[in-house]
Design an enzyme around this catalytic site. Structure first.
Site, mmCIF file in Angstrom:
data_model
loop_
_atom_site.group_PDB
_atom_site.id
_atom_site.type_symbol
_atom_site.label_atom_id
_atom_site.label_comp_id
_atom_site.label_asym_id
_atom_site.label_seq_id
_atom_site.Cartn_x
_atom_site.Cartn_y
_atom_site.Cartn_z
ATOM 1 N N HIS A 136 0.736 -0.870 -0.543
ATOM 2 C CA HIS A 136 0.245 -0.388 -0.203
ATOM 3 C C HIS A 136 0.978 1.779 0.200
ATOM 4 O O HIS A 136 0.213 2.835 -0.153
ATOM 5 C CB HIS A 136 -1.228 0.084 1.088
ATOM 6 C CG HIS A 136 -0.831 0.183 2.576
ATOM 7 N ND1 HIS A 136 0.086 -0.089 3.137
ATOM 8 C CD2 HIS A 136 -0.654 1.185 3.063
ATOM 9 C CE1 HIS A 136 0.800 -0.331 4.374
ATOM 10 N NE2 HIS A 136 0.301 1.309 4.364
ATOM 11 N N LYS A 140 0.498 5.008 -1.810
ATOM 12 C CA LYS A 140 0.381 6.538 -1.323
ATOM 13 C C LYS A 140 1.202 7.705 -2.777
ATOM 14 O O LYS A 140 1.683 7.263 -3.617
ATOM 15 C CB LYS A 140 1.571 6.830 0.017
ATOM 16 C CG LYS A 140 1.149 6.373 0.724
ATOM 17 C CD LYS A 140 1.969 5.590 1.861
ATOM 18 C CE LYS A 140 1.585 5.175 3.480
ATOM 19 N NZ LYS A 140 0.544 5.293 4.009
ATOM 20 N N ASP A 193 7.788 -6.893 9.019
ATOM 21 C CA ASP A 193 6.752 -6.772 8.375
ATOM 22 C C ASP A 193 6.725 -5.231 7.137
ATOM 23 O O ASP A 193 5.822 -4.453 6.928
ATOM 24 C CB ASP A 193 5.762 -6.033 9.642
ATOM 25 C CG ASP A 193 4.797 -5.533 9.870
ATOM 26 O OD1 ASP A 193 3.772 -5.742 9.340
ATOM 27 O OD2 ASP A 193 4.462 -4.124 10.712
ATOM 28 N N HIS A 198 7.594 -2.797 2.066
ATOM 29 C CA HIS A 198 7.676 -0.909 1.617
ATOM 30 C C HIS A 198 8.612 0.059 1.757
ATOM 31 O O HIS A 198 8.635 0.686 1.263
ATOM 32 C CB HIS A 198 6.865 -0.442 3.006
ATOM 33 C CG HIS A 198 5.719 -0.642 3.736
ATOM 34 N ND1 HIS A 198 4.578 -1.401 2.525
ATOM 35 C CD2 HIS A 198 4.533 -1.079 4.597
ATOM 36 C CE1 HIS A 198 3.505 -2.128 3.147
ATOM 37 N NE2 HIS A 198 3.603 -1.825 4.658
ATOM 38 N N LYS A 298 7.529 0.541 16.254
ATOM 39 C CA LYS A 298 6.522 0.523 16.397
ATOM 40 C C LYS A 298 6.578 2.009 17.957
ATOM 41 O O LYS A 298 7.808 1.957 18.332
ATOM 42 C CB LYS A 298 5.752 -0.506 17.326
ATOM 43 C CG LYS A 298 5.594 -1.329 16.024
ATOM 44 C CD LYS A 298 4.468 -1.745 15.890
ATOM 45 C CE LYS A 298 3.798 -2.350 14.296
ATOM 46 N NZ LYS A 298 3.201 -1.454 12.877
#
Ligand code: BG6
Length: 448
Positions: A136, A140, A193, A198, A298
């Site tokens: 995703h 963007k 992740d 990404h 995170k």
């Protein structure tokens, strides 16, 4: 003009919901096929279909297999994939039955072997030209703009290389923890992740050569070349090039949040990393000697995704006697989120008789400049899939090379004892070791 509400009402009426009790039961797919056929007839959709795999990843192969067995994959469209122009042209031809496409959600595999196995399995049923592997980040707006920024402007490309650029930083910082995804995250960790997909996509967009045309295969070829040029991580000097971390308790927006090991579903002695910083090199003429520092984590102090191009200092400083210390180098910051924009900082003289300089910033901000909200990344990606445009999706070979790049590190981290976790408090910018990684090179992270 039809009002948005009326459009929505028409659209809404076309939603149907069905469940497949047992996704391995061929009969369920026969029924699904019959239902789709009926909808095709009712709405004259020309047989165009998109299957979107947003199930637990362990089911992907099984579903794809059944789609193949039941003839729902539009198998007559499948053929050996190649990257030649002629193949590319035939791709856009529609068969009489319409086009059948498959969207695959991330994660695409959990390591190189599983990603290769999944690619093989899917390609038994679908052709590469039918496949839309979602990342995703590529949807963007500010990420898409990187291509336009780099290749629609003449002034940046001449300085986009080792001669003028000192180093590049890519940061994807999140304030969120793992939410309710312990089951997935405990197995994944931040490398799988965020990096395999990404961050490596961002790296490719910032480092790629200009493609010969604005066609998806040409762009995807160039991105693949970047990944293939990334120098394999040197495990003998691993601490110089890779740092991992796990968050402890801390403050986010004034609220105390608990440590990772206290999150529901997480093992009390979990070794999963929630932060990583890597230093990568790209072995080609353009980037030789220019380090790329990547970090993501995170529960960091601020949500921010950005790419910082740090330029070299001036070769000879005229103002040495007037200005104490060093001049900060020019930086170009490509902000992906939360605000989307581009900022160029440079030195300017303070007004007045004294010679003193200060950093100033030229800012381009999407919302201010265009006054229209950017569509959600998924909106854009779904639309592209409907239109048959694969540019913003990951190609199978890219996925495999990205896994191959990270495998030595994933294996190494699995085998070696972790640092003393937790090693960074929530609300910070990661472990001290990550600062040392870049400081050792005489540089520092830009604080987002
Ligand atoms: C997802 C990851 O792919 O990206 C999540 O699985 C992460 O863990 C998310 O939070 C970040 O996306 P964004 O768009 O908020 O940066």
């Amino acid at each position: 003009m039809t009002s948005p509400t009326a459009v929505w009402e028409t659209f809404r009426k076309r939603f149907y919901y069905t469940t497949l009790e047992n996704i391995e039961n061929p009969k369920a797919y026969t029924q699904l096929g019959a239902d789709l056929e009926e909808l095709d007839q009712t709405y004259k959709t020309g047989g165009n279909r998109i299957f979107y795999l947003a199930t637990p990843p362990g089911l992907y192969s099984k579903i794809v297999h059944q789609l193949g067995v039941s003839g729902l994959s539009g198998q007559d469209q499948k053929r050996a994939y190649d990257h030649t122009d002629s193949a590319h042209k035939t791709k856009s031809k529609k068969t009489k039955k319409g086009s059948v496409r498959l969207i695959v959600e991330k994660p695409f595999g959990t390591d190189l072997d599983s990603a290769q196995a999944l690619n093989t399995k899917i390609r038994e049923v679908f052709g590469e030209e039918q496949l839309y592997r979602i990342d995703h980040y590529l949807g963007k707006e500010a990420v898409q703009n990187m291509l336009f920024f780099r290749f629609a402007n003449a002034i940046f490309e001449p300085i986009w290389n080792r001669r003028y650029i000192d180093h590049i930083q890519i940061t994807a910082a999140e304030t969120l923890g793992i939410e309710n995804r312990a089951g997935y995250y405990e197995e994944a960790g931040v490398l799988r992740d965020m990096f395999q997909n990404h961050l490596l996509q961002l790296l490719c967009l910032v480092a790629m050569e200009a493609p010969s045309s604005f066609e998806s295969e040409r762009i995807r070829d160039e991105k693949l070349k970047v990944l293939r040029s990334v120098r394999p991580l040197n495990l003998k000097q691993i601490d110089q090039c890779a740092i991992r971390g796990q968050y402890g308790e801390g403050l986010i927006d004034g609220e105390t949040v608990s440590e990772y090991r206290n999150e529901s579903g997480v093992a009390r002695n979990s070794k999963t990393e929630t932060f990583a910083a890597l230093k990568l090199h790209i072995d080609n003429w353009r980037w030789q000697g220019v380090p790329f520092y990547l970090r993501s984590g995170k529960r960091l102090a601020k949500k921010s995704t950005e790419i910082v191009i740090v330029f070299k200092e001036v070769p000879h400083l005229l103002f040495k006697s007037m200005i104490p210390g060093r001049l900060e180098p020019n930086t170009l910051v490509l902000s992906v989120q939360p605000s989307e924009g581009i900022a160029l900082t440079f030195q300017a003289k303070y007004p007045g008789p004294k010679f003193s300089v200060g950093r100033v910033t030229m800012d381009f901000n999407y919302s201010g400049a265009f006054q229209s909200a950017s569509p959600d990344a998924y909106e854009r990606l779904l639309l592209d899939c409907m239109a048959g445009d694969q540019m913003l999706f990951s190609r199978g070979d890219w996925i495999e090379v990205s896994w191959a790049l990270l495998m030595p590190l994933l294996n190494h981290w699995k085998k070696t004892p972790t640092p003393c976790f937790p090693n960074y408090p929530s609300g910070s910018f990661g472990p001290k070791d990550a600062d040392d990684l870049i400081k050792r090179d005489g540089r520092s992270w830009r604080s987002p």
